[in-house]
Design a protein around this motif. Structure first.
Motif, PDB file in Angstrom:
ATOM      1  N   ASP A  15       0.845  -1.203   0.000  1.00 44.29           N
ATOM      2  CA  ASP A  15       0.000   0.000   0.000  1.00 44.29           C
ATOM      3  C   ASP A  15       0.875   1.245   0.000  1.00 44.29           C
ATOM      4  OD1 ASP A  15      -2.207  -1.543   0.086  1.00 44.29           O
ATOM      5  OD2 ASP A  15      -2.883  -0.925   2.080  1.00 44.29           O
ATOM      6  N   ASP A  46       0.241   4.050   1.408  1.00 38.96           N
ATOM      7  CA  ASP A  46       0.143   4.858   2.630  1.00 38.96           C
ATOM      8  C   ASP A  46       1.082   4.388   3.738  1.00 38.96           C
ATOM      9  OD1 ASP A  46      -1.035   2.517   3.330  1.00 38.96           O
ATOM     10  OD2 ASP A  46      -2.975   3.360   3.866  1.00 38.96           O
ATOM     11  N   GLN A  97       1.144   1.716   5.424  1.00 39.28           N
ATOM     12  CA  GLN A  97       0.604   0.880   6.503  1.00 39.28           C
ATOM     13  C   GLN A  97       1.288  -0.486   6.480  1.00 39.28           C
ATOM     14  OE1 GLN A  97      -3.900   1.559   6.145  1.00 39.28           O
ATOM     15  NE2 GLN A  97      -3.456   1.380   8.309  1.00 39.28           N
ATOM     16  N   ARG A 112       0.852  -3.692  11.825  1.00 37.80           N
ATOM     17  CA  ARG A 112       0.410  -2.749  10.796  1.00 37.80           C
ATOM     18  C   ARG A 112       0.438  -1.342  11.365  1.00 37.80           C
ATOM     19  NH1 ARG A 112      -2.268  -2.675   5.741  1.00 37.80           N
ATOM     20  NH2 ARG A 112      -4.186  -1.474   5.662  1.00 37.80           N
ATOM     21  N   ARG A 123      -1.877   4.911   9.018  1.00 40.60           N
ATOM     22  CA  ARG A 123      -1.657   5.642   7.786  1.00 40.60           C
ATOM     23  C   ARG A 123      -0.689   6.795   8.010  1.00 40.60           C
ATOM     24  NH1 ARG A 123      -3.847   7.387   3.268  1.00 40.60           N
ATOM     25  NH2 ARG A 123      -4.917   5.707   2.209  1.00 40.60           N
TER      26      ARG A 123
HETATM   27 MG    MG Z   1      -4.306   2.084   4.331  1.00 38.73          MG
END
Ligand code: MG
Ligand code: UDP
Length: 340
Positions: free
Chosen positions: A116, A118, A120, A219, A222
């Motif tokens: 991703d 962002d 994450q 995780r 963001r």
């Molecule tokens: Mg995300």
């Protein structure tokens, strides 16, 4: 062709004059994004740093899924002296699943990593994932231990959905594993041949099988911006997942129909006997309306379930392309690296 080791490749001066000399990238990192101008520069830096630990020629593929901010301008200018950077721009927002499919079609690496934009999914795990692949796993799944920055409701609903999916699906989908994973080129080639338009990626990615290894990670929240998912989108995704990977809801509808018919038959026998033998008047309005409503509910639900499947058939039958490419930019490595 095997990848040329980094050191050797770096000194490969003639390659600059000889554009036909081609090595296969070791890793293709696929990064789909939608309006991520705030994070792309940091994302690119962190991915490049992680790749430099591999000391091999790699490829990064950015897929712009219809952004209307500065994102495309940024990614199409990214370059790296040793790695190939490719940027694909879809003609509108087709959804992350289609963007990832575009990336996997374009990938030329010996293995592929989905990430991703962002951040994450921390790019710092890339060397560990590649190591697990080199140790023999053909799919390296990244399982979330913690989901920082996500609400309790989202965590619980996601957890329940994954449990439900792995129960009803005909092949196992590892719980708490999102799109962040590494796949061998062989696995990617199989996924690229799957023709369906309604693409529930977590299921599609799990479908080919192959040898798997699960690594756990935390995780991160963001880095900036907002999630591109909302509850209506997530419900759509969940329905897509269920209907494209299992026909069990149809079976449940049949079972519900059979059970209610059986109950109705038994009740009819009892009421009939009572009336004939004892001359009892038939019980009144409340029980009748309850039965009518119950059966009506089950019928509507079953028609709805059937409709979901017929709708998917309709979409598949149109055979429209998954995505439309608008631009394709590539920056080749410049081979200017000095080994001194
Ligand atoms: Mg995300
Ligand atoms: N994304 C995309 N197309 C979309 C929605 C999202 O390419 O239609 C990208 C987004 O830019 C990000 C990744 O998919 O890189 C994950 O999206 P997001 O962070 O919004 O989802 P979440 O992590 O909240 O599940």
């Amino acid at each position: 062709m095997s990848a040329i080791p980094y050191r050797q490749y770096a000194n490969f001066e003639s390659a600059a004059k000889e554009p036909t000399v081609k090595a296969q990238p070791l890793v293709s990192v696929i990064i789909p994004f939608l309006n991520e101008a705030d994070v792309l520069a940091v994302c690119h830096r962190r991915v490049c740093e992680a790749l430099s630990k591999l000391q091999q020629y790699c490829e990064i593929i950015y897929i712009d899924d219809g952004s209307n901010d500065n994102s495309w301008k940024m990614v199409s200018q990214f370059k790296h002296p040793l790695h190939q950077i490719r940027s694909l721009r879809l003609s509108r927002n087709f959804g992350k699943e289609a963007a990832m499919s575009a990336g996997m079609k374009a990938a030329s690496g010996r293995c592929v990593i989905l990430l991703d934009a962002d951040l994450q999914d921390p790019p710092e795990y890339i060397p560990d994932m590649v190591q697990a692949w080199q140790d023999g796993a053909q799919v390296v799944e990244m399982q979330r231990r913690e989901r920082h920055g996500e609400s309790w409701v989202k965590r619980t609903t996601a957890h329940c959905f994954y449990r439900f999916m792995s129960k009803i699906s005909n092949h196992p989908i590892t719980e708490n594993v999102g799109d962040f994973r590494l796949m061998d080129q062989k696995v990617v080639n199989v996924i690229n041949t799957l023709p369906e338009r309604t693409r529930f990626m977590k299921g599609l990615l799990a479908w080919p099988g192959f040898t798997r290894k699960v690594l756990t990670f935390d995780r991160d929240p963001r880095l900036a911006g907002d999630t591109k998912w909302n509850y209506p989108k997530l419900i759509h995704l969940a329905l897509e997942g269920i209907t494209s990977f299992s026909t069990k809801p149809l079976r449940w509808a049949t079972m519900a129909g059979l059970t209610t018919s059986a109950i109705a038959f038994i009740m009819a026998l009892i009421i009939f006997t009572k009336t004939i033998v004892w001359g009892d008047p038939v019980a009144g309005y409340p029980s009748t309306i309850l039965v009518v409503l119950f059966l009506g509910g089950i019928q509507l639900l079953s028609i709805g379930v059937l409709g979901e499947y017929v709708g998917r058939l309709f979409i598949e039958s149109k055979q429209r392309p998954l995505y439309v490419l608008m631009e394709d930019a590539m920056t080749k490595p410049t081979f200017k690296y000095s080994d001194s």
